[in-house]
Design an enzyme around this catalytic site. Structure first.
Site, short mmCIF file in Angstrom:
data_model
loop_
_atom_site.label_atom_id
_atom_site.label_comp_id
_atom_site.label_asym_id
_atom_site.label_seq_id
_atom_site.Cartn_x
_atom_site.Cartn_y
_atom_site.Cartn_z
N VAL A 102 0.86 -1.18 0.00
CA VAL A 102 0.00 0.00 0.00
C VAL A 102 0.90 1.23 0.00
CG1 VAL A 102 -1.75 1.31 1.27
CG2 VAL A 102 -1.86 -1.19 1.23
N GLY A 156 4.23 4.16 3.11
CA GLY A 156 3.85 2.91 2.45
C GLY A 156 4.00 1.75 3.41
N LYS A 157 3.50 0.60 3.03
CA LYS A 157 3.71 -0.60 3.85
C LYS A 157 3.44 -1.81 3.00
CE LYS A 157 4.75 -1.43 8.22
NZ LYS A 157 5.41 -0.50 9.14
N GLY A 158 4.13 -2.90 3.31
CA GLY A 158 3.91 -4.15 2.60
C GLY A 158 3.61 -5.27 3.58
N ASP A 207 10.13 -4.99 8.86
CA ASP A 207 9.04 -4.80 9.83
C ASP A 207 8.90 -6.14 10.57
OD1 ASP A 207 6.94 -2.63 10.51
OD2 ASP A 207 5.75 -4.43 10.39
#
Ligand code: GLU
Length: 424
Positions: free
Chosen positions: A62, A107-109, A148
């Site tokens: 995202v 953002g992040k995955g 993360d």
């Protein structure tokens, strides 16, 4: 499904946004430009398993915002990752970067998998496949991931290598959290915990709490939690409780953190199993009671939604330092505010990670690497300055630190969006 799982982190994030945005009276157009994620990508990743079979894993990326710079934020490997969780985490990254003034968006995955069940080869194949599948999104100037929950420097190397092989160039700036040998930065491993400690120093100063005599409980013993325990113990604080998925461990005289680290090293995976046999401490029957101990400082350093309307009335800490993202729900926030608990919000408290990621990215781009002392100094300066700015805002607007952090960050993102204008 447990009660905890039913709290949608993205809805919680939106509530936090609305509460702050209403205080500065943003127009509907301003809100439209900065609230919802810019781009959501979902992929199915086929991976050949060691028994020859092919298994499909779901992956997400995202990009919440690219207004102030490239999207920035980690990749989480977890069996229960959902798109709403990744949306919330990407949202928090946008405002985290803005609070500490690093020039990134958010953002992040996420990949739905349990890395503990994968062989090293399966893990490598999955990591590379995820990165290859998303390679149009990623790039040093477009979207820069990082570690993360359950991802680490080795995984960052595989991802960096996959990208560099595709582009036929050495491009370390595409990802941060790499090891020192391959374009990583000094201090990156401990950065999240160290940034939190700088905030805690400021908070305890402000509240007249002696950090050297403080008692502390830490939930989570991964990268953030284990470094938090180590660093705060070095400060002279007493870590009375720690926990991870194996359980929660308590000793009112303080847990020997070196023994805890040694236990994790000895166990095959990084886990505290058997700690009560290695050092004096009791294993709590209900690990949730760690959050309700009488301590000066409580550090949630695990996942979202840990302190909810259910257990917030029982919290007895004076300070909560949010090393995790989203550990306190908006309903719990209200209860804790009434109880006068001082919360250092995630988007400020755990921003040390992305701050040193920024310094790593800068070093990658110039090809020159700074000393540990320099990075430490920069991190301390950025964290303490940001803490003071948030505290100032909270006094001016008479709001808690979370809303103050959002106010500061929303102002910065809105200003940047306005300056850019609309291309249409
Ligand atoms: N995953 C970390 C966070 O939630 C670090 C992100 C980064 O360095 O980009 O802040």
């Amino acid at each position: 499904m447990s009660f905890l799982k039913q709290i949608n982190p993205f809805e919680s994030a939106m509530k936090q946004f609305d509460k702050a945005a209403s205080l500065i009276k943003l127009t509907e157009s301003q809100i439209a430009m900065i609230k919802e994620p810019r781009r959501i990508t979902e992929v199915n990743l086929p991976v050949r398993m060691s028994d020859g079979s092919i298994r499909i894993f779901k992956g997400f990326r995202v990009q919440h915002s690219i207004v102030r710079g490239p999207a920035k934020g980690g990749i989480r490997f977890h069996p229960s990752v959902t798109v709403d969780e990744v949306k919330a985490l990407a949202f928090w990254m946008t405002y985290k970067c803005a609070v500490v003034g690093v020039p990134f968006g958010g953002g992040k995955g996420g990949v739905m998998c349990d890395p503990n069940e994968l062989t090293p080869t399966e893990l490598e194949n999955l990591s590379r496949r995820y990165f290859a599948e998303m390679s149009d999104l990623f790039g040093p100037d477009s979207d820069v991931p990082a570690p993360d929950v359950n991802t680490n420097p080795q995984i960052m190397c595989w991802m960096f290598d996959t990208y560099s092989m595709h582009k036929k160039q050495f491009l370390p700036g595409v990802i941060t959290g790499k090891p020192l040998e391959l374009g990583g930065s000094e201090v990156r491993s401990e950065a999240t915990a160290l940034g939190m400690v700088f905030c805690v120093e400021e908070a305890t100063d402000h509240l007249n709490i002696d950090l050297k005599k403080a008692t502390i409980a830490i939930q989570g013993f991964g990268n953030a939690g284990s470094y938090a325990a180590k660093l705060l113990k070095e400060h002279g604080s007493k870590i009375v409780a720690i926990s991870d998925i194996s359980g929660a461990y308590y000793n009112s005289d303080g847990i020997d953190i070196d023994k805890a680290l040694e236990t994790c090293r000895k166990n095959k995976t990084w886990i505290l199993t058997g700690l009560e046999k290695n050092t004096p401490c009791e294993k709590l029957e209900d690990p949730g009671t760690l959050l309700e101990l009488v301590v000066d400082i409580l550090i949630p350093a695990a996942l979202e939604n840990q302190i909810t309307a259910e257990n917030a009335p029982n919290v007895r800490a004076k300070v909560i330092a949010e090393c995790a993202n989203g550990p306190v729900t908006p309903e719990a926030d209200e209860i804790l505010e009434k109880k006068n608990v001082f919360i250092i919000p995630d988007i400020l408290c755990n921003a040390g990670g992305v701050t040193v990621s920024y310094l790593e990215w800068v070093q990658n781009r110039m090809g020159y690497y700074w000393s540990k002392e320099r990075i430490n100094e920069d991190l301390e300066h950025i964290m303490k300055k940001s803490f003071d700015e948030v505290l100032e805002k909270s006094k001016t607007y008479k709001v808690d630190m979370r809303i103050a952090a959002f106010l500061l960050a929303i102002e910065r993102v809105t200003k940047a969006a306005e300056l850019r204008g609309l291309y249409a």
